[in-house]
Design a protein around this motif. Structure first.
Motif, PDB file in Angstrom:
ATOM      1  N   MET A   1       0.854  -1.203   0.000  1.00  0.00           N
ATOM      2  CA  MET A   1       0.000   0.000   0.000  1.00  0.00           C
ATOM      3  C   MET A   1       0.883   1.243   0.000  1.00  0.00           C
ATOM      4  SD  MET A   1      -2.900   1.261   2.763  1.00  0.00           S
ATOM      5  CE  MET A   1      -4.140   0.093   2.258  1.00  0.00           C
ATOM      6  N   HIS A   2       0.642   2.152  -0.947  1.00  0.00           N
ATOM      7  CA  HIS A   2       1.396   3.395  -0.999  1.00  0.00           C
ATOM      8  C   HIS A   2       0.913   4.351   0.088  1.00  0.00           C
ATOM      9  CE1 HIS A   2       3.332   2.015  -4.469  1.00  0.00           C
ATOM     10  NE2 HIS A   2       2.416   2.332  -5.377  1.00  0.00           N
ATOM     11  N   THR A   3       1.775   5.339   0.415  1.00  0.00           N
ATOM     12  CA  THR A   3       1.439   6.347   1.410  1.00  0.00           C
ATOM     13  C   THR A   3       1.549   7.725   0.786  1.00  0.00           C
ATOM     14  OG1 THR A   3       2.257   4.972   3.228  1.00  0.00           O
ATOM     15  CG2 THR A   3       2.030   7.319   3.658  1.00  0.00           C
ATOM     16  N   LEU A   4       0.558   8.586   1.031  1.00  0.00           N
ATOM     17  CA  LEU A   4       0.573   9.968   0.576  1.00  0.00           C
ATOM     18  C   LEU A   4       0.576  10.865   1.797  1.00  0.00           C
ATOM     19  CD1 LEU A   4       0.264  12.163  -1.657  1.00  0.00           C
ATOM     20  CD2 LEU A   4      -2.213  11.920  -1.377  1.00  0.00           C
ATOM     21  N   ASN A   5       1.630  11.636   1.980  1.00  0.00           N
ATOM     22  CA  ASN A   5       1.710  12.593   3.084  1.00  0.00           C
ATOM     23  C   ASN A   5       1.208  13.933   2.575  1.00  0.00           C
ATOM     24  OD1 ASN A   5       3.066  10.893   5.170  1.00  0.00           O
ATOM     25  ND2 ASN A   5       4.624  10.763   3.576  1.00  0.00           N
ATOM     26  N   LEU A   6       0.017  14.308   3.028  1.00  0.00           N
ATOM     27  CA  LEU A   6      -0.727  15.436   2.460  1.00  0.00           C
ATOM     28  C   LEU A   6      -0.865  16.555   3.480  1.00  0.00           C
ATOM     29  CD1 LEU A   6      -2.496  16.455   0.045  1.00  0.00           C
ATOM     30  CD2 LEU A   6      -4.442  15.402   1.220  1.00  0.00           C
ATOM     31  N   GLY A   7      -0.398  17.747   3.130  1.00  0.00           N
ATOM     32  CA  GLY A   7      -0.534  18.904   4.005  1.00  0.00           C
ATOM     33  C   GLY A   7      -1.767  19.716   3.673  1.00  0.00           C
ATOM     34  N   ILE A   8      -2.444  20.217   4.712  1.00  0.00           N
ATOM     35  CA  ILE A   8      -3.579  21.133   4.537  1.00  0.00           C
ATOM     36  C   ILE A   8      -3.108  22.498   5.014  1.00  0.00           C
ATOM     37  CG2 ILE A   8      -5.995  21.585   5.051  1.00  0.00           C
ATOM     38  CD1 ILE A   8      -5.654  18.983   3.656  1.00  0.00           C
ATOM     39  N   LEU A   9      -3.044  23.474   4.098  1.00  0.00           N
ATOM     40  CA  LEU A   9      -2.489  24.794   4.400  1.00  0.00           C
ATOM     41  C   LEU A   9      -3.497  25.869   4.027  1.00  0.00           C
ATOM     42  CD1 LEU A   9      -0.029  22.813   3.277  1.00  0.00           C
ATOM     43  CD2 LEU A   9       1.318  24.873   3.557  1.00  0.00           C
ATOM     44  N   ALA A  10      -3.433  26.998   4.746  1.00  0.00           N
ATOM     45  CA  ALA A  10      -4.352  28.105   4.446  1.00  0.00           C
ATOM     46  C   ALA A  10      -4.024  29.307   5.301  1.00  0.00           C
ATOM     47  CB  ALA A  10      -5.803  27.693   4.694  1.00  0.00           C
ATOM     48  N   HIS A  11      -4.583  30.428   4.927  1.00  0.00           N
ATOM     49  CA  HIS A  11      -4.645  31.609   5.780  1.00  0.00           C
ATOM     50  C   HIS A  11      -5.583  31.289   6.949  1.00  0.00           C
ATOM     51  CE1 HIS A  11      -4.370  36.096   6.264  1.00  0.00           C
ATOM     52  NE2 HIS A  11      -5.484  35.887   6.944  1.00  0.00           N
ATOM     53  N   VAL A  12      -5.348  31.909   8.086  1.00  0.00           N
ATOM     54  CA  VAL A  12      -6.160  31.634   9.268  1.00  0.00           C
ATOM     55  C   VAL A  12      -7.646  31.864   8.978  1.00  0.00           C
ATOM     56  CG1 VAL A  12      -5.942  33.989  10.195  1.00  0.00           C
ATOM     57  CG2 VAL A  12      -6.369  32.070  11.755  1.00  0.00           C
ATOM     58  N   ASP A  13      -8.489  30.970   9.496  1.00  0.00           N
ATOM     59  CA  ASP A  13      -9.952  31.035   9.394  1.00  0.00           C
ATOM     60  C   ASP A  13     -10.493  30.712   8.001  1.00  0.00           C
ATOM     61  OD1 ASP A  13     -10.325  31.637  12.062  1.00  0.00           O
ATOM     62  OD2 ASP A  13     -10.313  33.812  11.744  1.00  0.00           O
ATOM     63  N   ALA A  14      -9.647  30.174   7.122  1.00  0.00           N
ATOM     64  CA  ALA A  14     -10.158  29.779   5.802  1.00  0.00           C
ATOM     65  C   ALA A  14     -10.883  28.439   5.864  1.00  0.00           C
ATOM     66  CB  ALA A  14      -9.022  29.711   4.783  1.00  0.00           C
ATOM     67  N   GLY A  15     -10.668  27.657   6.936  1.00  0.00           N
ATOM     68  CA  GLY A  15     -11.403  26.409   7.101  1.00  0.00           C
ATOM     69  C   GLY A  15     -10.573  25.150   6.969  1.00  0.00           C
ATOM     70  N   LYS A  16      -9.260  25.218   7.250  1.00  0.00           N
ATOM     71  CA  LYS A  16      -8.390  24.043   7.136  1.00  0.00           C
ATOM     72  C   LYS A  16      -8.830  22.904   8.049  1.00  0.00           C
ATOM     73  CE  LYS A  16      -4.811  26.150   8.588  1.00  0.00           C
ATOM     74  NZ  LYS A  16      -5.358  25.445   9.703  1.00  0.00           N
ATOM     75  N   THR A  17      -8.973  23.234   9.326  1.00  0.00           N
ATOM     76  CA  THR A  17      -9.296  22.186  10.303  1.00  0.00           C
ATOM     77  C   THR A  17     -10.676  21.612  10.037  1.00  0.00           C
ATOM     78  OG1 THR A  17      -7.856  23.252  11.938  1.00  0.00           O
ATOM     79  CG2 THR A  17      -9.486  21.680  12.757  1.00  0.00           C
TER      80      THR A  17
END
Length: 671
Positions: free
Chosen positions: A1-17
């Motif tokens: 099984m392959h692994t993808l390390n994916l970052g979620i980035l944004a300006h504050v309050d854009a809705g990343k979390t």
């Protein structure tokens, strides 16, 4: 099984979390979507994160996606915590950059996309909050293309924009706008693919949609094109299409699991018992429990210790495992001296520098004062631990004034450090007013030379150095104009390390970050002894001799070269009512701000320019009154520029090689 390390980035309050929560829910990892407002999200685990509703520390969660293990890394959006983003970037395989459909492209969004493009990191753009009033679609895509990436391609259309029923429809076959989408896709892709361009010009109809999708995947993987998806993390609209895009367009590289283990440390935490827990991205091989593992950063000798435990991320949890393989992220225990940026295993000694800075350094510093005088020692230990976990936040000690300085990105970070010290260490503290960190740059070149064992040089070491200006961002470059075999390598190393340490405080007390230093003279006294006696330090050179004389040579070379103090300057973007602009010009002049771009859209003026970092707070205070509360200011670090007028000096925190007599007395007392 392959692994993808994916970052979620944004300006504050854009809705990343919120997007992270929605992706976990769609993958079946969580039954209910957590809420940032309620403090129930999976990745915001710190009490302060839950109270403030912002991400402070990066967090890793995992889910399965059709044969791919996705390690999802949620990063802070507030610019005060850019160090958390910094350390994550070099372990990612791809990223999702979140943009608010209402606020649009913001200051931090630009900073992040510039860095992602510079690193050639495959990136999808997700336009969030399409269900909010004031949301934009086509106009926002044009903004993204103009301000972030010319390779932006909208992958679908939004229905019922700005309402709770907003939905995303991909431009697939059968969509009314499929032909227009295909033409736009071909236009972008042929700009990077000559073969595709030739075939398209020869016979447009012969270039199939399947071929365009294949080229889209290849060019997205090469960070040449950035597909744009729309949706809402709150309602789930567009998340399924984004997930499909992650699977189709972002590469999941397969490392060599059979080779020797090699990896890099991008985060360090403390366990319940105070032990270090290292987050390791494995580049190759498999790291197993009870294995002897070497680690280091190139500046210190590698250390070998036994791995006492390994955990991997599966379905949202960190679970114990016998080992962690290539491509995956593991929590590794047993490495007592490990630091962020360390290479592990076979990666130790490789040229790749995981500590390379992608963002600007902190521009503020403050003095931390314990509320109880008896806590001074404990405060130093606690701050050392925090700096160890956050390498871009430097700790500086003034031995003369018995004060501790920490560098900062902003005032919110100061609040977080204070809360962390109080809640985790039981150390209530207060802070002095923050001051701006300047740097020094050489005005020219200069040389100095000290022959050993003379009236002016009591050390058994001969050192000559030449200093020359280096372009911004180059760092300190140390070179030799003498034969490497002219003396033991340890003495050259002592000179280089001391040069780098000395340049942290220039003629005005500020760091000199960019300079080329060449060693022009060298000499030492070989090991000698009196008759019938052993080694005599009085007759033989040691590393201490070279460490002792080098600061004096550096100081003399700097005096001959001269330095100028430079201050940090912020780029700003200000939206304000058009009729308020005339009142802003005198304020800009008083704050030494320079406007280099102006545009009027309807009744709104958009001003762009530079303002000294020390004046940003004053501009923020004046803005509401001058713009009737309608002014919106965004700032981000731009550059350093020479100080206009008297240059501020920074008090030295150690012995001063600029004062030769005082320095020699200090060294003699120390010896």
């Amino acid at each position: 099984m392959h692994t993808l390390n994916l970052g979620i980035l944004a300006h504050v309050d854009a809705g990343k979390t919120s997007l992270t929560e929605r992706l976990l829910h769609a993958a079946g990892v969580v039954e209910e979507v957590g809420s940032v407002d309620d403090g129930s999200t999976r990745t915001d685990s710190l009490a302060l994160e839950r109270r403030r509703g912002i991400t402070i520390k990066s967090a890793v969660v995992s889910f399965a996606l059709d044969g791919i293990t996705v390690n999802l890394i949620d990063t802070p959006g507030h610019p005060d915590f850019i160090a958390e983003v910094e350390r994550v970037l070099h372990v990612l395989d791809g990223a999702v950059l979140v943009v608010s459909a209402v606020e649009g492209v913001q200051a931090q969004t630009r900073v992040l996309m510039r860095t992602l493009r510079r690193l050639a990191l495959p990136t999808l753009v997700f336009v969030n909050k399409t269900d909010r009033r004031g949301a934009r679609d086509d106009a926002l895509v044009r903004d993204i293309a103009a301000k972030l990436t010319p390779g932006a391609v909208a992958m679908g259309a939004v229905r019922e924009l700005g309402t709770r029923d907003a939905a995303f429809t991909p431009y697939g076959p059968g969509h009314p706008d499929h032909a227009a989408f295909t033409a736009r896709l071909a236009d972008v892709l042929t700009g990077h693919d000559d073969a595709l361009l030739a075939d398209y010009v020869a016979d447009e109809a012969a270039v199939t949609y399947r071929r365009l999708r294949k080229s889209l995947a290849e060019q997205t993987a090469g960070a040449l094109v950035h597909p744009v998806y729309f949706g809402s993390a709150a309602t789930g609209a567009g998340v399924a299409e984004l997930t499909a895009g992650i699977k189709e367009l972002l590469p999941a590289p397969a490392g060599d699991a059979e080779g020797p283990p090699a990896g890099t440390v991008f985060k360090v935490e403390r366990g319940p018992g105070g032990e270090k827990v290292a987050y390791v991205r494995m580049l190759a091989g498999t790291l197993r429990t009870r294995q002897e593992l070497a680690y280091g950063d190139g500046d210190r000798a590698p250390v070998t210790e036994k791995v006492t435990g390994v955990e991997v991320f599966e379905q949202g949890e960190a679970v114990p495992a016998a080992g962690v393989g290539a491509g995956r992220i593991g929590l590794v225990r047993g490495l007592a001296g490990v630091r962020i940026g360390d290479a592990v295993g076979a990666a130790v000694g490789r040229a790749a520098d995981a500590r390379r800075h992608h963002f600007a350094p902190p521009t503020l510093e403050t003095v931390v004062v314990p509320d109880r005088a008896a806590d001074r020692g404990a405060l130093h230990a606690a701050l050392f631990q925090l700096a160890e976990q956050d390498p871009l936040i430097a700790l500086r000690q003034d031995d003369i004034r018995r004060e501790l300085y920490v560098s900062l990105y902003g005032e919110v970070q100061k609040e977080v450090i204070g809360a962390t010290l109080a809640e985790e260490y039981g150390l209530p503290v207060s802070f002095r007013e923050s001051s701006v960190i300047h740097v020094e740059r050489l005005a020219g070149g200069g040389s100095a030379y000290e022959k050993g064992d003379t009236d002016t040089n009591p050390f058994l070491a001969t050192v000559g150095l030449r200093v020359e200006p280096a372009p911004p961002g180059t760092g300190v470059v140390f070179a030799l104009a003498v034969e490497l075999g002219s003396m033991p390598y340890a003495f050259f190393k002592a000179v280089e390390d001391t040069v780098r340490a000395t340049l942290r405080q220039g003629l005005a007390g500020w760091e000199i970050p960019d300079v080329r230093v060449t060693m022009t003279h060298s000499g030492y006294w070989p090991r000698q002894s009196h008759a019938h006696q052993g080694f005599s330090k009085a007759m033989s050179s040691t590393g201490a001799d070279f460490r002792g004389i080098t600061p004096l040579v550096v100081a003399d070379a700097l005096k001959r070269a001269g330095t100028r103090v430079h201050e940090p300057v912020q780029r700003f973007r200000l939206e304000a009512p058009g009729d308020a602009v005339p009142a802003l010009w005198p304020v800009f002049a008083a704050l030494d701000a320079v406007v280099d771009g102006q545009e009027v859209r309807g009744g709104t003026a958009v001003l762009e320019g530079e303002v000294p970092a020390a004046r940003v707070h004053a501009l923020e205070r004046r803005l509401p009154g001058l713009t009737r509360g309608e002014g919106v200011l965004e700032t981000a670090f731009g550059r350093y520029r020479a100080v206009r007028g008297p240059a501020p000096a920074r008090p030295r925190t150690d012995h001063n090689p600029l004062d030769r007599k005082e320095y020699l007395l200090h060294v003699q007392r120390r010896v």
